[in-house]
Design an enzyme around this catalytic site. Sequence first.
Site: not given
Ligand code: CAA
Length: 258
Positions: A109, A66, A132, A112
């Site tokens: 998400g 998400a 998460e 999911e």
């Molecule tokens: N939401 C918003 N933006 C996201 C994102 C997310 N879930 N995942 C990645 N991005 C964005 C980053 O912020 C970044 O944007 P900027 O260039 O503007 O900074 C871009 O995508 C590229 O990401 P990274 O620079 O972080 O890339 P990376 O290769 O270093 O890392 C990753 C990749 C490990 C996937 C890392 O991006 C990450 O940990 N993302 C979040 C994963 C996460 O926590 N997901 C769960 C979300 S909560 C949820 O899903 C709730 C639910 O149950 C519905």
Amino acid sequence: MPELILVDKQYQEHIALITINRPKELNALNLQVMSEIRDALKELDDDDSVRVVILTGNERAFAAGADIKQMAGKSAVDMLLIDQFTTWDQIRKTKKPIIAAVSGFALGGGCELCMTCDMIIASETAQFGQPEIKIGVMPGAGGTQRLPRAVGKAKAMEMVLTGRFISADEALQAGLINKVVPVDSYMTEAVRLAQSIAVQSPIAVQLAKESVLKAYEMPLQESLAFERKNFYMLFATEDQKEGMSAFVEKRKPDFKGR
Ligand code: CAA
């Protein structure tokens, strides 16, 4: 017209393709993406020429969860009023089979969403996870419910409580996904699976999908009764007559979805 997904109704004969298209954000699933996926699936469900849908992202990410930036400042009341998970419930109600073709990140998400689909084909670069917990919350779109049903309590608990990602191979071993293939062939493999469903009777496929999903949602005696009614119902279709006649006459059936 959708802006954050691409929809190809005739990707292959009877097979439609939805591609999540926010590559810079690793296909983070904001509210607009989810509404667009829901609307596209509704339209494809209503289109008789489509029998199977493939949902994909790109090579780097199916979806990294998400949209954290969209959620970061929200209160519990905001989240309740936005009620984003109603959209997910509508996606779950899609009658046609959905195959997730996954490469790269399928997190939060994103994981999911894969599990809301009916089958998952993964590239060997795919990573699945529910991270998460690392951002101070927990899965909210079915992760704590569908993951244990798919991989068992121990692995699901570990993934949800530590946020550890699992590889495509580990996901296959655990029963989360159907197949792992090299990155250059995960779409081809998803199409192959879709084709092998698209040649079946669409109405039998629909009732069979509905019945399998009941295995997760009802006590056994009720879901067995549900299955039986769907089975009997199929004897009212032309496809049942065609399928069984074709077997007896030693020819290929030609299913019409009637
Ligand atoms: N939401 C918003 N933006 C996201 C994102 C997310 N879930 N995942 C990645 N991005 C964005 C980053 O912020 C970044 O944007 P900027 O260039 O503007 O900074 C871009 O995508 C590229 O990401 P990274 O620079 O972080 O890339 P990376 O290769 O270093 O890392 C990753 C990749 C490990 C996937 C890392 O991006 C990450 O940990 N993302 C979040 C994963 C996460 O926590 N997901 C769960 C979300 S909560 C949820 O899903 C709730 C639910 O149950 C519905």
